[in-house]
Motif scaffolding. Structure first.
Motif, PDB file in Angstrom:
ATOM      1  N   ASN A 136     -20.462   0.751   9.608  1.00  0.00           N
ATOM      2  CA  ASN A 136     -21.650   0.670   8.759  1.00  0.00           C
ATOM      3  C   ASN A 136     -21.401  -0.199   7.533  1.00  0.00           C
ATOM      4  O   ASN A 136     -22.242  -0.299   6.652  1.00  0.00           O
ATOM      5  CB  ASN A 136     -22.136   2.072   8.355  1.00  0.00           C
ATOM      6  CG  ASN A 136     -21.043   2.877   7.690  1.00  0.00           C
ATOM      7  OD1 ASN A 136     -20.022   2.320   7.263  1.00  0.00           O
ATOM      8  ND2 ASN A 136     -21.235   4.176   7.591  1.00  0.00           N
ATOM      9  N   SER A 137     -20.229  -0.807   7.493  1.00  0.00           N
ATOM     10  CA  SER A 137     -19.934  -1.737   6.402  1.00  0.00           C
ATOM     11  C   SER A 137     -18.876  -2.708   6.912  1.00  0.00           C
ATOM     12  O   SER A 137     -18.251  -2.462   7.949  1.00  0.00           O
ATOM     13  CB  SER A 137     -19.415  -0.974   5.178  1.00  0.00           C
ATOM     14  OG  SER A 137     -18.238  -0.275   5.511  1.00  0.00           O
ATOM     15  N   PHE A 177      -7.465   4.484  15.088  1.00  0.00           N
ATOM     16  CA  PHE A 177      -7.727   4.947  13.731  1.00  0.00           C
ATOM     17  C   PHE A 177      -8.621   3.954  13.006  1.00  0.00           C
ATOM     18  O   PHE A 177      -8.356   2.755  13.014  1.00  0.00           O
ATOM     19  CB  PHE A 177      -6.420   5.083  12.943  1.00  0.00           C
ATOM     20  CG  PHE A 177      -5.371   5.906  13.654  1.00  0.00           C
ATOM     21  CD1 PHE A 177      -5.496   7.283  13.743  1.00  0.00           C
ATOM     22  CD2 PHE A 177      -4.278   5.295  14.256  1.00  0.00           C
ATOM     23  CE1 PHE A 177      -4.542   8.036  14.412  1.00  0.00           C
ATOM     24  CE2 PHE A 177      -3.316   6.040  14.925  1.00  0.00           C
ATOM     25  CZ  PHE A 177      -3.447   7.419  15.005  1.00  0.00           C
ATOM     26  N   ALA A 178      -9.665   4.473  12.372  1.00  0.00           N
ATOM     27  CA  ALA A 178     -10.497   3.633  11.502  1.00  0.00           C
ATOM     28  C   ALA A 178      -9.788   3.567  10.155  1.00  0.00           C
ATOM     29  O   ALA A 178      -9.414   4.597   9.599  1.00  0.00           O
ATOM     30  CB  ALA A 178     -11.867   4.264  11.345  1.00  0.00           C
ATOM     31  N   LEU A 179      -9.576   2.364   9.647  1.00  0.00           N
ATOM     32  CA  LEU A 179      -8.887   2.231   8.359  1.00  0.00           C
ATOM     33  C   LEU A 179      -9.908   2.221   7.238  1.00  0.00           C
ATOM     34  O   LEU A 179     -10.962   1.609   7.365  1.00  0.00           O
ATOM     35  CB  LEU A 179      -8.077   0.923   8.301  1.00  0.00           C
ATOM     36  CG  LEU A 179      -7.036   0.695   9.392  1.00  0.00           C
ATOM     37  CD1 LEU A 179      -6.241  -0.580   9.104  1.00  0.00           C
ATOM     38  CD2 LEU A 179      -6.078   1.869   9.485  1.00  0.00           C
ATOM     39  N   PRO A 180      -9.587   2.887   6.120  1.00  0.00           N
ATOM     40  CA  PRO A 180     -10.510   2.823   4.982  1.00  0.00           C
ATOM     41  C   PRO A 180     -10.405   1.448   4.325  1.00  0.00           C
ATOM     42  O   PRO A 180      -9.365   0.797   4.421  1.00  0.00           O
ATOM     43  CB  PRO A 180     -10.003   3.917   4.049  1.00  0.00           C
ATOM     44  CG  PRO A 180      -8.563   4.069   4.388  1.00  0.00           C
ATOM     45  CD  PRO A 180      -8.393   3.680   5.827  1.00  0.00           C
ATOM     46  N   TRP A 181     -11.445   0.985   3.695  1.00  0.00           N
ATOM     47  CA  TRP A 181     -11.403  -0.273   2.967  1.00  0.00           C
ATOM     48  C   TRP A 181     -11.581   0.007   1.495  1.00  0.00           C
ATOM     49  O   TRP A 181     -12.423   0.838   1.160  1.00  0.00           O
ATOM     50  CB  TRP A 181     -12.508  -1.235   3.467  1.00  0.00           C
ATOM     51  CG  TRP A 181     -12.432  -2.549   2.749  1.00  0.00           C
ATOM     52  CD1 TRP A 181     -13.192  -2.946   1.680  1.00  0.00           C
ATOM     53  CD2 TRP A 181     -11.516  -3.606   3.021  1.00  0.00           C
ATOM     54  NE1 TRP A 181     -12.794  -4.183   1.271  1.00  0.00           N
ATOM     55  CE2 TRP A 181     -11.771  -4.619   2.053  1.00  0.00           C
ATOM     56  CE3 TRP A 181     -10.497  -3.800   3.950  1.00  0.00           C
ATOM     57  CZ2 TRP A 181     -11.041  -5.803   2.020  1.00  0.00           C
ATOM     58  CZ3 TRP A 181      -9.780  -4.979   3.900  1.00  0.00           C
ATOM     59  CH2 TRP A 181     -10.053  -5.961   2.953  1.00  0.00           C
ATOM     60  N   PRO A 182     -10.871  -0.635   0.579  1.00  0.00           N
ATOM     61  CA  PRO A 182      -9.884  -1.688   0.810  1.00  0.00           C
ATOM     62  C   PRO A 182      -8.555  -1.127   1.330  1.00  0.00           C
ATOM     63  O   PRO A 182      -8.209   0.016   1.049  1.00  0.00           O
ATOM     64  CB  PRO A 182      -9.709  -2.310  -0.573  1.00  0.00           C
ATOM     65  CG  PRO A 182     -10.062  -1.233  -1.524  1.00  0.00           C
ATOM     66  CD  PRO A 182     -11.099  -0.397  -0.861  1.00  0.00           C
ATOM     67  N   VAL A 183      -7.849  -1.986   2.039  1.00  0.00           N
ATOM     68  CA  VAL A 183      -6.573  -1.595   2.624  1.00  0.00           C
ATOM     69  C   VAL A 183      -5.434  -2.079   1.723  1.00  0.00           C
ATOM     70  O   VAL A 183      -5.379  -3.252   1.386  1.00  0.00           O
ATOM     71  CB  VAL A 183      -6.412  -2.223   4.029  1.00  0.00           C
ATOM     72  CG1 VAL A 183      -5.024  -1.963   4.579  1.00  0.00           C
ATOM     73  CG2 VAL A 183      -7.468  -1.673   4.982  1.00  0.00           C
ATOM     74  N   ASN A 184      -4.584  -1.143   1.336  1.00  0.00           N
ATOM     75  CA  ASN A 184      -3.390  -1.531   0.590  1.00  0.00           C
ATOM     76  C   ASN A 184      -2.383  -2.067   1.608  1.00  0.00           C
ATOM     77  O   ASN A 184      -2.005  -1.344   2.538  1.00  0.00           O
ATOM     78  CB  ASN A 184      -2.832  -0.319  -0.154  1.00  0.00           C
ATOM     79  CG  ASN A 184      -1.562  -0.648  -0.906  1.00  0.00           C
ATOM     80  OD1 ASN A 184      -0.549  -1.004  -0.311  1.00  0.00           O
ATOM     81  ND2 ASN A 184      -1.618  -0.529  -2.208  1.00  0.00           N
ATOM     82  N   SER A 199       0.784  -2.723   1.490  1.00  0.00           N
ATOM     83  CA  SER A 199       2.077  -2.038   1.538  1.00  0.00           C
ATOM     84  C   SER A 199       1.974  -0.771   2.407  1.00  0.00           C
ATOM     85  O   SER A 199       2.862  -0.493   3.225  1.00  0.00           O
ATOM     86  CB  SER A 199       2.495  -1.691   0.100  1.00  0.00           C
ATOM     87  OG  SER A 199       3.517  -0.773   0.097  1.00  0.00           O
ATOM     88  N   ILE A 200       0.891  -0.025   2.240  1.00  0.00           N
ATOM     89  CA  ILE A 200       0.704   1.198   3.047  1.00  0.00           C
ATOM     90  C   ILE A 200       0.412   0.806   4.497  1.00  0.00           C
ATOM     91  O   ILE A 200       0.887   1.450   5.436  1.00  0.00           O
ATOM     92  CB  ILE A 200      -0.437   2.072   2.471  1.00  0.00           C
ATOM     93  CG1 ILE A 200      -0.183   2.419   1.009  1.00  0.00           C
ATOM     94  CG2 ILE A 200      -0.570   3.354   3.287  1.00  0.00           C
ATOM     95  CD1 ILE A 200      -1.338   3.147   0.317  1.00  0.00           C
ATOM     96  N   PHE A 201      -0.364  -0.267   4.668  1.00  0.00           N
ATOM     97  CA  PHE A 201      -0.668  -0.755   6.024  1.00  0.00           C
ATOM     98  C   PHE A 201       0.629  -1.093   6.761  1.00  0.00           C
ATOM     99  O   PHE A 201       0.819  -0.705   7.905  1.00  0.00           O
ATOM    100  CB  PHE A 201      -1.570  -1.997   5.895  1.00  0.00           C
ATOM    101  CG  PHE A 201      -1.895  -2.673   7.207  1.00  0.00           C
ATOM    102  CD1 PHE A 201      -2.919  -2.202   8.010  1.00  0.00           C
ATOM    103  CD2 PHE A 201      -1.185  -3.787   7.629  1.00  0.00           C
ATOM    104  CE1 PHE A 201      -3.225  -2.824   9.216  1.00  0.00           C
ATOM    105  CE2 PHE A 201      -1.476  -4.414   8.827  1.00  0.00           C
ATOM    106  CZ  PHE A 201      -2.505  -3.925   9.607  1.00  0.00           C
ATOM    107  N   SER A 240       3.598   0.067   6.149  1.00  0.00           N
ATOM    108  CA  SER A 240       4.343   1.306   6.427  1.00  0.00           C
ATOM    109  C   SER A 240       3.792   1.977   7.681  1.00  0.00           C
ATOM    110  O   SER A 240       4.538   2.528   8.486  1.00  0.00           O
ATOM    111  CB  SER A 240       4.230   2.219   5.189  1.00  0.00           C
ATOM    112  OG  SER A 240       4.194   3.549   5.534  1.00  0.00           O
ATOM    113  N   MET A 241       2.459   1.890   7.862  1.00  0.00           N
ATOM    114  CA  MET A 241       1.840   2.509   9.048  1.00  0.00           C
ATOM    115  C   MET A 241       2.232   1.754  10.321  1.00  0.00           C
ATOM    116  O   MET A 241       2.610   2.369  11.317  1.00  0.00           O
ATOM    117  CB  MET A 241       0.319   2.494   8.864  1.00  0.00           C
ATOM    118  CG  MET A 241      -0.421   3.313   9.882  1.00  0.00           C
ATOM    119  SD  MET A 241      -2.161   3.416   9.414  1.00  0.00           S
ATOM    120  CE  MET A 241      -2.799   4.222  10.882  1.00  0.00           C
TER     121      MET A 241
END
Lengths: 204, 147
Positions: free
Chosen positions: A171-172, A185-192, A194-196, A198-199
């Motif tokens: 929807n966005s 997995f749906a990623l939240p935005w904005p994506v960091n 560094s965390i991305f 790590s995932m």
């Protein structure tokens, strides 16, 4: 009852939509263990940020390792402010058919302020949209892209992407989906980033 | 007087079971997925340094689960009610701040994909009011100790 249904839906994340891919809009190793599906709109500033900042980082860090496969999908938002999103998506999809998707997508995002009304274009935006695209194509390629951009098959391909996004709950934009094995997995935005990383790195 | 006391007891019962179930569900969604997804949601609020966002993403779902289960079971109601109220007040405050600043981010309430809107604010606002009322009633109705 509703809670049970929600819990059941949560327990079965692998039974969702099958993600299709236009192989001309993909990057990386098709056999990679991780797949990133990106739904974007060429007039969306956040999509430009993803495309010009994060995407090159992902390609640089994971391209050589073959760990990730990136699939681009069109999701032109149906809102008045995004007047030329659909047209841009049609052109990009037409360009994909002659192997020029990356070049066209790059120039559309990099020059968003030139042709996108909501990002600064004042007059002749439709003409500027085409000139932006034409600048990265030879004259023979320009003819092919212009012809294909109104081809019903290309229009249907863009619509199929939109329909797929709707089924996934997009929807966005940008909307990112990371798949690993049977999980998505749906990623939240904005994506960091560094965390991305790590995932991704935690995925075998 | 008795009627209002009975109504209060029913309100506390319904509130704690509903809020408890919501907290258990929210925890389940976060614990089912990789912790990094919740860390990205927390990071997008831009209030915590990265290391703290990562720690919060690992800890908060367990706190939600424990508080939710305690609410449903009705044990240590004043403690669990206080924890839930403080968590909800914090979440609600952060969401209002993000919405006021025009940040189009995922609320992170039940996993990614739910952008903060007046609907999410209304939902969380109702939960805050219910949690505060339930906790206040739990404190007011605590058993009197003999002198």
């Amino acid at each position: 009852m509703k809670l049970c249904a929600l819990l059941l839906a949560g327990l079965l994340p692998c039974l969702g939509q099958t993600l299709t891919a236009d192989t001309n809009k993909c990057f990386g190793n098709p056999m990679a263990s991780v797949r990133l599906d990106v739904f974007s709109d060429f007039e969306c500033p956040a999509c430009r940020a993803f495309h010009t900042e994060m995407l090159p980082q992902i390609e640089r860090d994971y391209g050589p390792t073959g760990k990730i496969y990136i699939v681009s999908h069109e999701y032109p938002l149906n809102i008045p402010a995004h007047k030329y999103s659909r047209e841009a998506a049609n052109y990009a999809t037409a360009a994909a058919r002659i192997g020029k998707y990356d070049a066209v997508a790059d120039t559309l995002f990099q020059n968003q302020a030139v042709w996108s009304e909501m990002n600064g274009c004042k007059v002749d935006c439709r003409r500027k949209l085409w000139e932006t695209i034409a600048a990265v194509l030879t004259s023979a390629e320009q003819k092919k892209v212009q012809a294909q951009a109104t081809d019903p098959a290309v229009l249907a391909e863009v619509q199929n992407d939109v329909d797929l996004g709707n089924r996934l709950g997009v929807n966005s934009t940008p909307s990112l989906f990371l798949s690993h094995g049977t999980q998505r997995f749906a990623l939240p935005w904005p994506v960091n980033y560094s965390i991305f990383r790590s995932m991704i790195d935690s995925m075998k | 007087m008795m009627a209002s006391s009975k109504a209060a007891k029913i309100f506390v019962l319904v509130s704690r079971v509903v809020l408890g179930a919501i907290f258990v569900y929210a925890a389940y969604i976060k614990l089912r997925d990789p912790w990094q997804l919740f860390a990205m949601s927390i990071d997008s609020y831009q209030v915590l340094p990265l290391s703290m966002a990562e720690t919060a993403a690992r800890v908060i779902p367990w706190v939600e689960l424990a508080a939710g289960l305690m609410l449903i079971a009705g044990i240590w109601l004043r403690i669990s009610g206080t924890v839930v109220s403080l968590l909800l007040l914090t979440f609600f405050g952060l969401m209002v701040r993000a919405y006021a600043k025009g940040m189009e981010i995922s609320c992170g309430c039940f996993g990614p994909g739910e952008v903060i809107s007046w609907k999410t604010l209304l939902r969380d606002g109702v939960m805050v009011v219910a949690a505060l009322a339930m906790t206040s009633l739990a404190f007011m109705n605590r058993p009197k100790t003999a002198a």
